[in-house]
Motif scaffolding. Structure first.
Motif, PDB file in Angstrom:
ATOM      1  N   THR A   2       1.245  -1.278   0.435  1.00  8.83           N
ATOM      2  CA  THR A   2      -0.404  -0.418  -0.215  1.00  8.83           C
ATOM      3  C   THR A   2       0.833   1.174  -0.032  1.00  8.83           C
ATOM      4  N   ALA A  83     -15.160  -2.728  -2.271  1.00  7.40           N
ATOM      5  CA  ALA A  83     -14.776  -3.527  -3.261  1.00  7.40           C
ATOM      6  C   ALA A  83     -15.277  -2.297  -4.227  1.00  7.40           C
ATOM      7  N   PHE A  84     -15.062  -2.043  -5.618  1.00  8.17           N
ATOM      8  CA  PHE A  84     -15.214  -0.891  -6.682  1.00  8.17           C
ATOM      9  C   PHE A  84     -16.547  -1.127  -6.502  1.00  8.17           C
ATOM     10  N   GLY A 110      -9.084   0.430   0.953  1.00 12.41           N
ATOM     11  CA  GLY A 110      -9.344  -0.574   0.249  1.00 12.41           C
ATOM     12  C   GLY A 110      -9.008  -0.456  -1.400  1.00 12.41           C
ATOM     13  N   ASP A 111     -10.417  -0.729  -1.965  1.00  8.02           N
ATOM     14  CA  ASP A 111     -10.034  -0.939  -3.527  1.00  8.02           C
ATOM     15  C   ASP A 111     -10.483   0.587  -4.294  1.00  8.02           C
ATOM     16  N   LEU A 113      -9.139   2.347  -7.467  1.00  4.64           N
ATOM     17  CA  LEU A 113      -9.181   2.566  -8.823  1.00  4.64           C
ATOM     18  C   LEU A 113      -8.680   3.903  -9.482  1.00  4.64           C
ATOM     19  N   THR A 131      -3.490   0.170  -3.983  1.00  2.00           N
ATOM     20  CA  THR A 131      -2.644  -1.336  -3.708  1.00  2.00           C
ATOM     21  C   THR A 131      -2.818  -1.740  -5.336  1.00  2.00           C
ATOM     22  N   ASN A 132      -3.921  -0.735  -5.589  1.00  2.00           N
ATOM     23  CA  ASN A 132      -3.918  -1.318  -7.197  1.00  2.00           C
ATOM     24  C   ASN A 132      -2.595  -0.758  -8.175  1.00  2.00           C
TER      25      ASN A 132
END
Length: 170
Positions: A2, A83-84, A110-111, A113, A131-132
């Motif tokens: 992260t 979640a996205f 979290g997610d 994007l 993190t993506n």
């Protein structure tokens, strides 16, 4: 891994700690140089005990209005995107800024994007725990997607819309 990103770039000295246990139990074990982000219930207990400069995690099902009596105790609000396709944290951030008048740091966790970051910024989110891999690469290159002009108002106003009377500025 992260990494924390703000509009000024990646942050290398961030002391806030959010462990997997926080999401599940609302508690963390922060070290001496680290600052804990507590679950909502633990945060309220600490705030009522008079602690200030706290971090709080707001999960999607949490009632963000419960923070109102304790806004002066908060240094950071982390809004969770598990979640996205779960957009409740967008609403949490917007409510914190517009109704509760919170002016401290709001962090997306979290997610996160890349294509959602511009809207997160407009909703009042200041920092992002990313993190993506694609998002990390694009943010590192300064390639933030988005649209410069918007119809709807949000917590963070957009720039001048120009000569089109039907475009909203905020």
């Amino acid at each position: 891994m992260t990494q924390i990103w703000k509009t000024t770039g990646f942050v290398t000295d961030d002391a806030w700690v959010l462990e997997a246990e926080v999401i599940e139990t609302g508690e963390t074990q922060a070290g001496s140089n680290e600052r804990a982000i507590h679950g909502l219930t633990t945060f309220i207990e600490k705030a009522e005990a008079g602690e200030t400069g706290l971090g709080v995690l707001v999960n999607p099902a949490d009632d963000v209005s419960r923070l109102q009596p304790y806004l002066d105790h908060i240094a950071l609000v982390a809004v969770a995107f598990p979640a996205f396709n779960d957009g409740r944290a967008f609403s949490h951030a917007s409510l914190l800024r517009s109704r509760l008048k919170f002016d401290g740091e709001i962090r997306a966790i979290g997610d996160v994007l890349i294509d959602q970051v511009p809207l997160m910024l407009r909703c009042g989110i200041d920092s992002f725990a990313v993190t993506n891999a694609t998002a990390l690469k694009r943010l590192g290159e300064g390639r933030l997607p988005g649209i410069d002009e918007h119809y709807q108002p949000t917590a963070r106003p957009s720039g001048e819309a120009g000569s089109y009377s039907w475009r909203r500025v905020s």
